[in-house]
Design an enzyme around this catalytic site. Sequence first.
Site, PDB file in Angstrom:
ATOM      1  N   THR A 198      45.186  49.160  37.218  1.00 15.59           N
ATOM      2  CA  THR A 198      45.781  50.502  37.312  1.00 15.59           C
ATOM      3  C   THR A 198      47.140  50.488  38.013  1.00 15.59           C
ATOM      4  O   THR A 198      47.821  51.496  38.050  1.00 15.59           O
ATOM      5  CB  THR A 198      44.821  51.468  38.031  1.00 15.59           C
ATOM      6  OG1 THR A 198      44.182  50.775  39.104  1.00 15.59           O
ATOM      7  CG2 THR A 198      43.759  51.978  37.094  1.00 15.59           C
ATOM      8  N   LYS A 232      36.898  39.723  40.214  1.00 17.22           N
ATOM      9  CA  LYS A 232      37.729  39.640  38.999  1.00 17.22           C
ATOM     10  C   LYS A 232      37.872  38.195  38.519  1.00 17.22           C
ATOM     11  O   LYS A 232      38.984  37.656  38.435  1.00 17.22           O
ATOM     12  CB  LYS A 232      39.103  40.256  39.233  1.00 17.22           C
ATOM     13  CG  LYS A 232      39.072  41.748  39.559  1.00 17.22           C
ATOM     14  CD  LYS A 232      40.481  42.313  39.606  1.00 17.22           C
ATOM     15  CE  LYS A 232      40.519  43.782  39.947  1.00 17.22           C
ATOM     16  NZ  LYS A 232      40.177  44.099  41.336  1.00 17.22           N
ATOM     17  N   ASP A 266      38.653  32.548  34.249  1.00 22.24           N
ATOM     18  CA  ASP A 266      38.761  31.097  34.213  1.00 22.24           C
ATOM     19  C   ASP A 266      38.102  30.631  32.912  1.00 22.24           C
ATOM     20  O   ASP A 266      37.744  31.457  32.063  1.00 22.24           O
ATOM     21  CB  ASP A 266      38.052  30.505  35.457  1.00 22.24           C
ATOM     22  CG  ASP A 266      38.722  29.213  35.929  1.00 22.24           C
ATOM     23  OD1 ASP A 266      38.957  28.324  35.075  1.00 22.24           O
ATOM     24  OD2 ASP A 266      38.980  29.088  37.133  1.00 22.24           O
ATOM     25  N   LYS A 313      32.813  48.566  47.594  1.00 18.00           N
ATOM     26  CA  LYS A 313      33.406  47.535  46.735  1.00 18.00           C
ATOM     27  C   LYS A 313      34.128  46.525  47.617  1.00 18.00           C
ATOM     28  O   LYS A 313      35.008  46.888  48.397  1.00 18.00           O
ATOM     29  CB  LYS A 313      34.396  48.153  45.748  1.00 18.00           C
ATOM     30  CG  LYS A 313      34.925  47.124  44.744  1.00 18.00           C
ATOM     31  CD  LYS A 313      35.866  47.741  43.756  1.00 18.00           C
ATOM     32  CE  LYS A 313      37.265  47.836  44.258  1.00 18.00           C
ATOM     33  NZ  LYS A 313      37.996  46.570  44.360  1.00 18.00           N
ATOM     34  N   ASP A 347      33.866  42.688  43.579  1.00 21.70           N
ATOM     35  CA  ASP A 347      35.006  42.775  42.656  1.00 21.70           C
ATOM     36  C   ASP A 347      35.912  41.559  42.835  1.00 21.70           C
ATOM     37  O   ASP A 347      36.997  41.657  43.410  1.00 21.70           O
ATOM     38  CB  ASP A 347      35.768  44.084  42.939  1.00 21.70           C
ATOM     39  CG  ASP A 347      36.924  44.307  41.986  1.00 21.70           C
ATOM     40  OD1 ASP A 347      36.875  43.773  40.860  1.00 21.70           O
ATOM     41  OD2 ASP A 347      37.866  45.016  42.364  1.00 21.70           O
ATOM     42  N   ASN A 388      32.747  28.064  31.441  1.00 16.82           N
ATOM     43  CA  ASN A 388      31.784  27.347  32.273  1.00 16.82           C
ATOM     44  C   ASN A 388      31.978  27.669  33.761  1.00 16.82           C
ATOM     45  O   ASN A 388      31.008  27.894  34.499  1.00 16.82           O
ATOM     46  CB  ASN A 388      31.929  25.841  32.026  1.00 16.82           C
ATOM     47  CG  ASN A 388      30.870  25.047  32.759  1.00 16.82           C
ATOM     48  OD1 ASN A 388      29.684  25.184  32.489  1.00 16.82           O
ATOM     49  ND2 ASN A 388      31.308  24.245  33.721  1.00 16.82           N
ATOM     50  N   ARG A 422      42.168  53.330  49.722  1.00 18.67           N
ATOM     51  CA  ARG A 422      43.012  53.791  50.829  1.00 18.67           C
ATOM     52  C   ARG A 422      42.911  55.272  51.165  1.00 18.67           C
ATOM     53  O   ARG A 422      42.966  55.608  52.357  1.00 18.67           O
ATOM     54  CB  ARG A 422      44.463  53.366  50.551  1.00 18.67           C
ATOM     55  CG  ARG A 422      44.635  51.855  50.708  1.00 18.67           C
ATOM     56  CD  ARG A 422      45.900  51.341  50.051  1.00 18.67           C
ATOM     57  NE  ARG A 422      45.776  51.341  48.597  1.00 18.67           N
ATOM     58  CZ  ARG A 422      46.724  50.896  47.773  1.00 18.67           C
ATOM     59  NH1 ARG A 422      47.845  50.412  48.278  1.00 18.67           N
ATOM     60  NH2 ARG A 422      46.531  50.929  46.461  1.00 18.67           N
TER      61      ARG A 422
HETATM   62  O1  C5P Z   1      43.222  51.760  47.687  1.00 17.63           O
HETATM   63  P1  C5P Z   1      42.971  52.048  46.243  1.00 17.63           P
HETATM   64  O2  C5P Z   1      42.192  53.327  46.020  1.00 17.63           O
HETATM   65  O3  C5P Z   1      44.227  51.973  45.402  1.00 17.63           O
HETATM   66  O4  C5P Z   1      41.997  50.845  45.785  1.00 17.63           O
HETATM   67  C1  C5P Z   1      41.663  50.630  44.440  1.00 17.63           C
HETATM   68  C2  C5P Z   1      40.765  49.440  44.325  1.00 17.63           C
HETATM   69  O5  C5P Z   1      40.426  49.261  42.960  1.00 17.63           O
HETATM   70  C3  C5P Z   1      41.366  48.135  44.803  1.00 17.63           C
HETATM   71  O6  C5P Z   1      40.296  47.430  45.410  1.00 17.63           O
HETATM   72  C4  C5P Z   1      41.787  47.418  43.542  1.00 17.63           C
HETATM   73  O7  C5P Z   1      41.634  46.024  43.666  1.00 17.63           O
HETATM   74  C5  C5P Z   1      40.775  47.954  42.535  1.00 17.63           C
HETATM   75  N1  C5P Z   1      41.185  47.958  41.131  1.00 17.63           N
HETATM   76  C6  C5P Z   1      42.297  48.632  40.673  1.00 17.63           C
HETATM   77  N2  C5P Z   1      42.621  48.606  39.343  1.00 17.63           N
HETATM   78  C7  C5P Z   1      41.838  47.945  38.468  1.00 17.63           C
HETATM   79  C8  C5P Z   1      40.704  47.264  38.931  1.00 17.63           C
HETATM   80  C9  C5P Z   1      40.395  47.309  40.272  1.00 17.63           C
HETATM   81  O8  C5P Z   1      42.999  49.263  41.476  1.00 17.63           O
HETATM   82  N3  C5P Z   1      42.106  47.997  37.185  1.00 17.63           N
END
Ligand code: C5P
Length: 237
Positions: free
Chosen positions: A124, A66, A69, A37, A64, A72, A215
């Site tokens: 999250t 996201k 906007d 991702k 990703d 269009n 991470r």
């Molecule tokens: O490092 P970690 O496991 O926290 O990464 C989670 C990934 O998921 C990040 O790239 C973050 O941008 C993405 N994400 C998220 N919560 C969401 C959508 C995407 O943490 N609702």
Amino acid sequence: MCALRPSDRVFVALDTPAMDGALSLARCLGGMVGGIKLGKAFFTANGPQGVERIAATGLPVFLDLKFHDIPNTVADAVRAALALAPVMLTVHASGGAAMMRAAADAAGEAGADRPLVLGVTVLTSLGAEDLAATGLAGPVADQVMRLARLAQASGLDGVVCSAREAAALRAECGADFKLVVPGIRPAGAAAGDQKRTATPAEAVAAGADYLVIGRPVTGADDPAQAARAVIDEIEAA
Ligand code: C5P
């Protein structure tokens, strides 16, 4: 969903602006996980060429960015993303029905190579108090459900949600609606800025199709071994 192998379900988030580091991580995870991702940090630093270099390792790419906007602009952004042949891309479900419909329609122009278009529900990293501070009163789960229903009605393929909401969304939206779950933390891993976390086994038990993990894998001394441990946990679940 049943046809997915445990390894296919895991997308590793490379949230880094560093091209070389991302490339070596992708190479070391090649063939092991479902894909990589790539998000705003990587894309802003390395652009479409950077995405192409990661894709050239052979791993499917989940783009990703996201988008959020006017319809269009989002449709144009999705069309531009199609050139990178991602398997999934994201828009914010809070961008509204017309915006999501425009994104789904634009993605459809790729025909058989159409990526899954996913709506981000509530990040999250946000809890109820964070939503309240933005003017959204009520439980997080209610807002996630509202946005997931809107995403499905607007033609999206699924949503990004936390494991905590996955079971309710699965029951509400049916077996074919894709649930992509970040905030994955194997037992003992640091939560960092995530608030609505779950272990890999909990996320799959709750109905997740795909798990996004950053991470705990990318920051491990041995990322391949850490990814393997996640896959083993899913396999055993
Ligand atoms: O490092 P970690 O496991 O926290 O990464 C989670 C990934 O998921 C990040 O790239 C973050 O941008 C993405 N994400 C998220 N919560 C969401 C959508 C995407 O943490 N609702």
